[in-house]
Design an enzyme around this catalytic site. Structure first.
Site, PDB file in Angstrom:
ATOM      1  N   ASP A  16     -11.723 -14.599 -16.199  1.00  0.00           N
ATOM      2  CA  ASP A  16     -12.848 -15.081 -15.424  1.00  0.00           C
ATOM      3  C   ASP A  16     -13.700 -13.861 -15.061  1.00  0.00           C
ATOM      4  O   ASP A  16     -13.221 -12.723 -15.176  1.00  0.00           O
ATOM      5  CB  ASP A  16     -12.307 -15.785 -14.177  1.00  0.00           C
ATOM      6  CG  ASP A  16     -13.400 -16.238 -13.254  1.00  0.00           C
ATOM      7  OD1 ASP A  16     -14.338 -16.897 -13.739  1.00  0.00           O
ATOM      8  OD2 ASP A  16     -13.331 -15.931 -12.052  1.00  0.00           O
ATOM      9  N   ASP A  18     -16.636 -13.822 -12.217  1.00  0.00           N
ATOM     10  CA  ASP A  18     -16.987 -13.748 -10.791  1.00  0.00           C
ATOM     11  C   ASP A  18     -15.749 -13.909  -9.919  1.00  0.00           C
ATOM     12  O   ASP A  18     -15.018 -14.876 -10.042  1.00  0.00           O
ATOM     13  CB  ASP A  18     -17.998 -14.845 -10.454  1.00  0.00           C
ATOM     14  CG  ASP A  18     -19.288 -14.648 -11.219  1.00  0.00           C
ATOM     15  OD1 ASP A  18     -19.961 -13.655 -10.956  1.00  0.00           O
ATOM     16  OD2 ASP A  18     -19.581 -15.470 -12.114  1.00  0.00           O
ATOM     17  N   GLU A 333       0.022   1.126   8.270  1.00  0.00           N
ATOM     18  CA  GLU A 333       1.182   1.823   8.838  1.00  0.00           C
ATOM     19  C   GLU A 333       1.718   2.890   7.904  1.00  0.00           C
ATOM     20  O   GLU A 333       2.473   2.587   6.988  1.00  0.00           O
ATOM     21  CB  GLU A 333       2.321   0.820   9.100  1.00  0.00           C
ATOM     22  CG  GLU A 333       1.941  -0.339   9.977  1.00  0.00           C
ATOM     23  CD  GLU A 333       3.160  -1.097  10.485  1.00  0.00           C
ATOM     24  OE1 GLU A 333       4.253  -0.486  10.577  1.00  0.00           O
ATOM     25  OE2 GLU A 333       3.034  -2.294  10.766  1.00  0.00           O
TER      26      GLU A 333
HETATM   27  N1  RBF Z   1       6.994  -5.016   5.208  1.00  0.00           N
HETATM   28  C1  RBF Z   1       7.072  -6.152   4.500  1.00  0.00           C
HETATM   29  O1  RBF Z   1       7.196  -7.221   5.057  1.00  0.00           O
HETATM   30  N2  RBF Z   1       7.003  -6.141   3.127  1.00  0.00           N
HETATM   31  C2  RBF Z   1       6.863  -4.998   2.427  1.00  0.00           C
HETATM   32  O2  RBF Z   1       6.787  -5.052   1.199  1.00  0.00           O
HETATM   33  C3  RBF Z   1       6.800  -3.765   3.149  1.00  0.00           C
HETATM   34  N3  RBF Z   1       6.674  -2.589   2.497  1.00  0.00           N
HETATM   35  C4  RBF Z   1       6.575  -1.429   3.201  1.00  0.00           C
HETATM   36  C5  RBF Z   1       6.418  -0.223   2.540  1.00  0.00           C
HETATM   37  C6  RBF Z   1       6.295   0.971   3.231  1.00  0.00           C
HETATM   38  C7  RBF Z   1       6.128   2.235   2.487  1.00  0.00           C
HETATM   39  C8  RBF Z   1       6.338   0.975   4.653  1.00  0.00           C
HETATM   40  C9  RBF Z   1       6.211   2.248   5.425  1.00  0.00           C
HETATM   41  C10 RBF Z   1       6.497  -0.220   5.316  1.00  0.00           C
HETATM   42  C11 RBF Z   1       6.629  -1.431   4.616  1.00  0.00           C
HETATM   43  N4  RBF Z   1       6.823  -2.646   5.267  1.00  0.00           N
HETATM   44  C12 RBF Z   1       6.874  -3.821   4.562  1.00  0.00           C
HETATM   45  C13 RBF Z   1       6.448  -2.689   6.656  1.00  0.00           C
HETATM   46  C14 RBF Z   1       7.558  -2.752   7.625  1.00  0.00           C
HETATM   47  O3  RBF Z   1       7.767  -4.115   7.811  1.00  0.00           O
HETATM   48  C15 RBF Z   1       6.976  -2.093   8.866  1.00  0.00           C
HETATM   49  O4  RBF Z   1       7.100  -0.717   8.709  1.00  0.00           O
HETATM   50  C16 RBF Z   1       7.617  -2.599  10.102  1.00  0.00           C
HETATM   51  O5  RBF Z   1       7.092  -3.880  10.330  1.00  0.00           O
HETATM   52  C17 RBF Z   1       7.370  -1.703  11.290  1.00  0.00           C
HETATM   53  O6  RBF Z   1       6.163  -1.991  11.960  1.00  0.00           O
HETATM   54 MG    MG Z   2       5.001   1.742  13.542  1.00  0.00          MG
END
Ligand code: RBF
Ligand code: MG
Ligand code: ADP
Length: 422
Positions: A16, A18, A333
């Protein structure tokens, strides 16, 4: 999704335009909003969704009906056309689009464009994008089927069947990439497999559950084209990821347009260190609000500096809703890959985000999430050793922490630069 080794492998990809390759949706929404305002109406999300992926006249017919506009679709089209015509050429490429098209062309996978857009508009949209135009429309054997070249528009299958015919590939061996429900329906009606990358923020629910076992119909719902894996469909894998030669933690896609941002480190959900053993320095959402709203969700790699401390550190970061914790708020984060003696709340964090690691995911256990984040850190450490990412440790945005953000080239939005690869 394991289509590799199927009896009926994928032989061709239909794209696709757009909302998948080009971010024309924001232009359309802006213009449509100004036109319906002339009639005292507000463009609702429902109206936007109904119009998505359809031919221009069909778009306006849907919008007019939903909003109860007192004028014909023809009249609305006539009002919107001059406003849009002036802007098509500037529609930005969506993250991962050019990378995918380059890859398909370079690896000899037959591909075609199947778009609702009329031919003249297609030409306008390509007018200031020479590389994209060459790859999509001017390559020997290029196939582009436009909305005004078939009898019925999406959600009818005509445009997909014509594109498959142009390539000489049976519909059942075509994989369609679409952003819109009408397009996904058209592709399914053509007997093709579909991967959907929704273009409207928050969209996705209307597609219903993905079914990996289906030989036609919806296979996958992806947050951006960056998350598309040709190898999962039996097609040649990308070979641009870092480190070269692969890594057990996957691979990092270098971003064409690097994203630079700064913000104050604020309190997060208080669970990074406690629940995961992985502290994340949440960046003040209001400082990066516009960018955050438009950013492609996912896991990224980059470089970080706290305040004006001398060190620049590797970092891996998560942008999105953290599906495992079902957050209501989109956050940014970074886990800085270094040890700190004390927390640094209130200090300014400067980030240069330069690699895409993977889409956000959900996990069946906290241990699985933690293991995955450590794998993300490993692959990011390795990728950040490699050129061109390694050089960015010396980026002026980091070495001069007083540098004005506005003076730096990139903003991390889907529109202006894309947290991702344009
Ligand atoms: N949280 C998720 O729910 N799914 C993810 O795939 C996920 N990947 C992350 C990857 C990295 C490098 C970091 C630092 C955090 C990730 N988290 C992920 C977030 C994690 O849930 C989060 O750091 C906590 O919620 C703390 O606030
Ligand atoms: Mg934090
Ligand atoms: P919160 O939920 O408030 O973000 P976390 O448990 O995620 O709390 O811890 C994050 C805080 O820990 C950061 O704001 C920062 O002050 C501190 N910190 C210490 N080491 C690191 C690191 N390596 N990466 C990120 N933050 C760190």
């Amino acid at each position: 999704m394991g289509q590799a080794g199927d009896d009926n492998p994928v032989k061709a990809v239909l794209l696709d335009l757009d909302g998948l390759i080009l971010d024309t949706e924001s232009l359309c929404v802006e213009v449509a909003r100004s036109v319906v305002e002339r009639y005292g109406k507000e463009l609702t999300l429902e109206a936007q969704r109904a119009a998505l992926g359809k031919r221009p006249l069909d778009c306006w017919a849907s919008v007019a009906e939903i909003l109860g506009l007192p004028v014909s679709a023809e009249q609305l089209l006539a009002e919107s056309e001059p406003l849009l015509a002036a802007r098509w050429a500037d529609a930005p490429l969506l993250p991962g689009a050019l990378r995918l098209v380059r890859h398909l062309a370079a690896s000899g996978v037959p591909f075609a464009v199947a778009t609702s857009t009329p031919r003249a508009t297609f030409n306008s949209k390509m007018s200031r994008k020479p590389e994209l135009r060459q790859l999509l429309a001017e390559r020997p054997g290029a196939v582009v089927v436009c909305g005004d070249e078939v009898t019925n528009g999406k959600p009818h299958p005509d445009v997909f069947l014509a594109a498959a015919g142009g390539l000489g590939v049976p519909p059942s061996q075509c994989l369609v990439l679409e952003d819109a429900p009408s397009g996904a329906a058209g592709a399914a009606a053509a007997g093709m497999r579909v991967v959907v990358v929704p273009s409207l923020v928050g969209a996705g629910a209307e597609f219903g559950p993905a079914d990996p076992s289906a030989s036609s119909g919806l296979l996958q719902l992806l947050p951006s084209l960056l998350a598309f894996s040709p190898a999962a469909h039996g097609l040649p894998r990308f070979n641009d990821t870092l480190p070269p030669g692969g890594h057990p933690g996957g691979g990092v896609i270098p971003m064409d347009r690097v994203v630079r941002l700064r913000g104050e480190v604020v309190k997060g959900f208080g669970r990074g260190s406690k629940e995961l053993g992985i502290p994340t320095a949440n960046v003040c959402p209001t400082a990066v609000a516009k960018h955050l709203a438009e950013a492609v969700t996912g896991i990224y790699a980059g470089w970080a500096r706290v305040g004006s401390r001398p060190e620049v550190h590797k970092t891996v970061l998560s942008i999105g809703w953290n599906p495992f914790f079902a957050n209501k708020e989109k956050t940014l984060e970074p886990w800085i890959l270094a040890d700190f003696d004390a927390p640094f709340y209130g200090e300014t964090l400067s980030l240069v985000i330069c690699g895409y690691v993977r889409p956000e995911a959900n996990f069946t256990s906290l241990e699985a999430l933690v293991a995955r984040i450590h794998a993300d850190a490993d692959v990011s450490r390795a990728a950040l050793e490699c050129s061109p990412l390694s050089e960015l440790a010396a980026d002026p945005f980091l070495t001069d922490p007083d540098m004005d953000l506005a003076a730096s080239s990139a903003g991390p939005s889907r529109q202006s630069s894309g947290l991702g690869v344009a």
